[in-house]
Design an enzyme around this catalytic site. Sequence first.
Site, PDB file in Angstrom:
ATOM      1  N   TYR A 334       0.644  -1.039  -0.024  1.00 22.24           N
ATOM      2  CA  TYR A 334       0.184  -0.348   0.253  1.00 22.24           C
ATOM      3  C   TYR A 334       0.603   1.614   0.044  1.00 22.24           C
ATOM      4  O   TYR A 334       1.513   1.425   0.802  1.00 22.24           O
ATOM      5  CB  TYR A 334      -0.610  -0.339   0.882  1.00 22.24           C
ATOM      6  N   CYS A 335       0.584   1.713  -0.838  1.00 16.41           N
ATOM      7  CA  CYS A 335       1.196   3.782  -1.400  1.00 16.41           C
ATOM      8  C   CYS A 335       2.832   3.441  -0.905  1.00 16.41           C
ATOM      9  O   CYS A 335       3.364   2.667  -1.982  1.00 16.41           O
ATOM     10  CB  CYS A 335       0.706   4.410  -0.345  1.00 16.41           C
ATOM     11  N   ILE A 336       3.495   3.796  -0.564  1.00 14.10           N
ATOM     12  CA  ILE A 336       5.634   3.440   0.093  1.00 14.10           C
ATOM     13  C   ILE A 336       5.625   2.448  -0.024  1.00 14.10           C
ATOM     14  O   ILE A 336       6.494   1.569  -0.750  1.00 14.10           O
ATOM     15  CB  ILE A 336       5.837   4.424   0.711  1.00 14.10           C
ATOM     16  N   GLY A 338       4.209  -0.089  -1.579  1.00 12.40           N
ATOM     17  CA  GLY A 338       3.864  -0.836  -2.860  1.00 12.40           C
ATOM     18  C   GLY A 338       5.330  -0.382  -3.563  1.00 12.40           C
ATOM     19  O   GLY A 338       5.299  -0.915  -4.079  1.00 12.40           O
TER      20      GLY A 338
END
Length: 601
Positions: A334-336, A338
């Site tokens: 998720y986000c960073i 990812g």
Amino acid sequence: MTTADTTGGAPTGENLDKLTANLRKVEELSERLTKVMTHRSMHNEALDGPNQELFQKAASAYWTEALRDPAKVLEHQLQFWSKSVTHFVEAQQALASGKLTAPPDPGPSDRRFANPLWDTHPYFNFVKQQYLINAAAVEQALDDVTEMDDPEKRRLAYFSRQILDMMSPTNFLATNPDALEKAVATEGDSLVQGLENLISDLEANNGELIVKLADDSAFELGRNIATAPGKVVFRNRMMELIQYTPTTKTVHKTPLVLFPPWINKYYILDLKEQNSMVRWLVDQGHTLFVVSWVNPDAAYAGVGLEDYVQDGYLAAIEAAKAITDESQVNAIGYCIAGTTLTLTLSLLKQRGDTSIKSATFFTALTDFGDQGEFQPFLTDDFIDGIEAECADKGILPSIIMARTFTFLRSNDLVYGPAIKSYMMGETPPAFDLLYWNGDGANLPAKMAMQYLRGLCQRNELATTGFDLMGHHLTLGDVDVPLCAIACETDHIAPWKDSYRGIQAMGSKDKTFIMTQSGHIAGIVNPPSRNKYGHYTNTDLNLDHKAWAEGAEFHDGSWWPRWGKWLKSRAGAQMPARDPGDSAHPVLCDAPGTYVAIKAKP
């Protein structure tokens, strides 16, 4: 009820007692304010705004435009003068008429000016209208600047908007009818309570002004948020690994490992039962592991992305494989997290390691070629300031990141809450999402600079490749089946940029879903809410505009669609697994201990 005034205006009775009490409170609060500001922690000045070079370039470009086309600039100036004078005359005429009414045409709709007095009272209407005229003139002047590079112009527009938002009349007591009405109705109590709220926020952040958005006394981890049953089955210096208790008699063989961002805490995916993705995934029959990252302090100054990969991703994957006796896992970033999952996938590919069977990305950027709304903060003057701050403190403090994120939506996340708290004396709402938003984490100095310089500024992963752990990592190395979810109105990880990064990956099996809403609400969108729909298009060779034009819209949450995709890659059913094993004994109950560590200002 107060006693009548019989002394020509002097306060008596209850009024005098209340005034005396409020004055005593103000004196005590003034002492606290002096103390906190005297001992406030300092940060690098470069983080407070752009250097003067930006505004010097803007002024130079404006006057260059004036010399080249003086008629155009003069016309705009005359329009501004004309509107201002006409506005003043109309206000004077309204007052001269003897009626306490504003001129017709109350102006454009704006949530900041919802109080009817902004449209009906000549004083407040005049203030509002002149502010809107001034703001429009500044925006027109920005549009007229042509002798600036596009990134610099976007940056100028951002900081000019910040100045305009800051100068809104709603942000000042004398020109805020809501605050004035509240002060009169409460006989000044609201102002005293507002001062108490202001000083409490300053004290909580060592003199840094960060507006508290939620009543943090209303929440307790493990009691009314982050309550999904599970156990911590592994711990090292970087993370705790939570294995959740099964709710089905059988589960899929392939375990699922979820890596949340370490800028915030993992429990955004387990706020409450109704919207908990953690609970939903367990109910779908997955053996779910979730990483809960440590909240680093100065001792982590030398920790880099390689440590997050080695002691985070690889350690969690190996523990999940060992506990479940499986050779592969399905991974989510998720986000960073990812972005870093992409680095891990490239690394494993080069090592010939097939531990990750499939990968899912939530709002993850891997191509930073278009820096979007963060562009104003990714220029050298700001990054140099962050680097100096990191060198001084060993970390990039959570408070710096929180301020950056909130000012991207300053009216909603700074000025609006500040007005309610500091001018009107209201207690912040008991809102779990805003509580989570305020529960941030620090970043280690080395990791922060690797991310900002190498990934964001130089965009190495999507261009020349990113060097890490003795390997040259590229997007083309990512060849596992992947599913990416991006959010239509995401201002942190714009969907078109997420899409561009997915296009560059080497996988032949790709699925891309665009959900409605933004960075958080688009992801935390359970089927039971039936709130936001989503878009799909199987042709990922198209550019982002063509992809969106040809995409099919689907009502409802994307979770079930992704759930089917995940199920087809999760293996056969087997008896449900209890958390841990003999080599990985239960260390404590979820949500664990690392999640409770607060970022110290």
